[in-house]
Structures are given as structure tokens and as C-alpha cells.
Motif scaffolding. Structure first.
Motif, short mmCIF file in Angstrom:
data_model
loop_
_atom_site.label_atom_id
_atom_site.label_comp_id
_atom_site.label_asym_id
_atom_site.label_seq_id
_atom_site.Cartn_x
_atom_site.Cartn_y
_atom_site.Cartn_z
N ASP A 1 0.82 -1.21 0.00
CA ASP A 1 0.00 0.00 0.00
C ASP A 1 0.85 1.26 0.00
O ASP A 1 2.01 1.25 0.42
CB ASP A 1 -0.93 0.02 1.22
N ASP B 1 0.15 4.01 1.69
CA ASP B 1 -0.19 4.91 2.81
C ASP B 1 0.63 4.67 4.07
O ASP B 1 0.26 5.12 5.16
CB ASP B 1 -1.68 4.77 3.13
N GLN C 1 1.24 1.88 5.73
CA GLN C 1 0.82 0.86 6.70
C GLN C 1 1.67 -0.41 6.65
O GLN C 1 1.64 -1.21 7.57
CB GLN C 1 -0.65 0.49 6.45
N VAL D 1 -4.91 7.41 6.39
CA VAL D 1 -6.02 7.58 5.46
C VAL D 1 -6.52 6.19 5.11
O VAL D 1 -5.71 5.30 4.86
CB VAL D 1 -5.55 8.26 4.15
MG LIG Z 1 -4.40 1.46 4.13
#
Ligand SMILES: [Mg+2]
Ligand SMILES: Nc1nc2c(ncn2[C@@H]2O[C@H](COP(=O)(O)OP(=O)(O)O)[C@@H](O)[C@H]2O)c(=O)[nH]1
Length: 253
Positions: A95, A97, A99, A216
Motif C-alpha cells: 500500500d 499509505d 501501513q 487515510v
Molecule cells: Mg491502508
């Protein structure tokens, strides 16, 4: 540290309005690996321009842009199709973002290189900050996925930190018009198991950030759980059709 360079394995990051962690995430992945490709999935938050600027000064980074938001599965399919054309055989998806654990990229890649026919699946290790609703929700999806594959060993059906062999992934995706959005991750593992691709599970921490920290998520509890329920209904029907084959494989293995 110099990133490991590969001509067979790439890092592929589908990205949709990822928030302010995107650049740090992509740089952290680049510190581990060359090449890294990002598929900007119709983002409208300016992250596409940010990433293109970054790629202009970093030859190890490539940015593909889908003009319209098409969903995570579509973004991955676009990326792996182009990667296959460029000669790559395996893609580690993660991902955009922040994570996922970028430092584990080399370990996941090495695991895949030692067993190229297999898929390497991240098995999430949650911190105390992980929302209970998400942690428990995936137990349901995991139980279904294990039933649909007759216990072929899927450790986690939803975690997007994985190495896929590209050819079988493209084949199963082309065989269905589903798995283009949030249903991508679980449907991919189940269909790849059906296609005879063995899962290898590797523990990998997953981080959850508060909005203040730049976290997010586009996960929509109602919409995406409905999508997952419909997906498991379809997969269960597929499972019933394939039951003789799966039982045969089990007894002959
Ligand atoms: Mg995520
Ligand atoms: N939800 C969502 N994610 C997308 C889409 N296209 C690409 N992605 C990427 O898929 C990954 C997972 O999405 P995210 O919203 O973080 O889901 P979560 O981590 O399960 O809460 C992120 O890297 C997104 O940027 C899309 O259309 N919807």
C-alpha cells in the motif's frame, strides 16, 4: 544502504488519494528495492504530480497513471500487465499509505526467489492500535477463504503485502470481471490456490495511523463488507464446482 536491484522482481504500489505519507512510503520502498512502480489510480489529491516529480529525479521509480479511479485490483492489473511486458516475473504489492513494513521487502523477495512457483503472503501482526472491527472482520474472510480452498494454507486473505507470480495472477484476473476493487486481495489468493499456486505465509507487522498522524483509509464498512460478502458467495459457488478437483489434489498430495 543500496537498494537491491532486480530484473525479475519489482515492487508495485497501487495508490489512490493516499494522504501525506505517500512520498515517505515510496522513498522507504526505494531504499530497499529497485525498481519500484506506483500506479496512481485516478487520484485527485495532487499525489500524482508529487510522485511524477519524484520519478523525474529517481530512475528506479516509475509512475503509471490511470486517468480515472478504477479500484485497487484494476490498478494492480495495469501494473503487472506492464511489468510482464517489461520482462518481470514477480511483483511485490504494497500500500501507498505507510501501513506496510517496507523493511521486509528484501526478505519477501528472497522467499519468492527461492520458491518462484509460490505466492508469498504477508500474515499481519497487529499492534494495539489496530481497530478491533478490522481485526475481527478479517477472521470471517479468512474462514471463508480457507473453506473455499479446502485448507490449502492461506494465513490471511486480506493483507495486501504479498509477492505474486505475475503470469498466473494475470491469467486468473483475465478469467473474471470481478476482483477489480477491494475484493482483489482475497479473490486473488483463493483463485491462485485453485490454479495450484501454493501460499507461503510470512509474518509482517501492519501499522494503523490516526488521521492526525496522516492515516487515510478508503475502506467503507458497509460498501466494502457487502462487496466482500458478494465475493465470498461467488467464490463459494466456484468452490462447489471445483470440489472434486480440490479433493483429488488433497488425497494425491
Ligand atoms: Mg491502508
Ligand atoms: N480503497 C481503495 N484503495 C485503492 C484504490 N486504488 C488503489 N488503492 C490502494 O489500495 C491500498 C489499500 O487501500 P486503503 O484505503 O489503504 O485500505 P485499508 O488499508 O484496507 O484501509 C492503498 O495503497 C490504496 O491507495 C481504490 O480505488 N480504492
Amino acid at each position: 544502504m543500496t537498494p537491491t536491484h532486480s530484473t525479475t522482481h519489482l515492487v508495485l504500489i497501487p495508490s489512490y488519494n493516499p494522504g501525506r505519507k505517500v512520498l515517505a512510503t515510496v522513498r522507504a520502498a526505494r531504499a530497499q528495492w529497485t525498481p519500484v512502480w506506483v500506479v496512481v489510480d485516478g487520484s485527485t489529491d495532487g499525489s500524482g504530480d508529487l510522485l511524477r516529480e519524484e520519478a523525474a529525479t529517481d530512475p528506479g521509480l516509475r509512475v503509471l497513471v490511470l486517468p480515472k479511479n478504477s479500484g485497487k485490483g484494476s490498478a494492480v492489473l495495469e501494473g503487472v500487465t506492464r511489468a510482464a511486458q517489461a520482462g518481470f516475473t514477480h511483483a511485490l504489492t504494497m500500500d501507498s499509505d505507510g501501513q506496510h513494513p517496507e523493511t521486509l521487502i528484501p526478505h519477501f523477495m528472497a522467499t519468492s526467489q527461492a520458491a518462484p512457483d509460490a505466492m508469498v503472503l504477508g500474515k499481519p501482526v497487529f499492534g494495539p492500535e489496530a481497530p478491533a472491527l478490522r481485526v475481527n472482520g478479517r477472521k470471517v474472510s479468512n474462514a471463508w477463504a480457507n473453506l473455499e480452498t479446502l485448507g490449502m494454507g492461506i494465513g490471511d486473505s486480506l493483507y495486501g503485502f504479498r509477492v505474486y507470480p505475475i503470469a498466473p495472477l494475470v491469467r486468473v484476473m483475465r478469467s473474471t470481471r470481478f476482483m477489480r476493487r477491494f475484493d482483489f486481495d482475497p479473490e486473488a489468493v483463493v483463485r491462485l490456490c485453485w490454479a495450484g499456486v501454493r501460499p507461503i505465509n510470512v509474518d509482517a507487522p501492519v501499522r494503523y495511523f490516526t488521521p492526525q498522524e496522516g492515516g487515510v483509509s478508503h475502506f467503507n464498512y458497509l460498501r466494502d463488507n457487502l462487496l466482500l460478502s458478494w465475493m465470498h458467495t461467488r467464490l463459494f459457488a466456484g468452490f462447489v464446482l471445483r470440489l472434486p478437483l480440490l479433493v483429488w489434489r488433497r488425497v494425491t498430495r
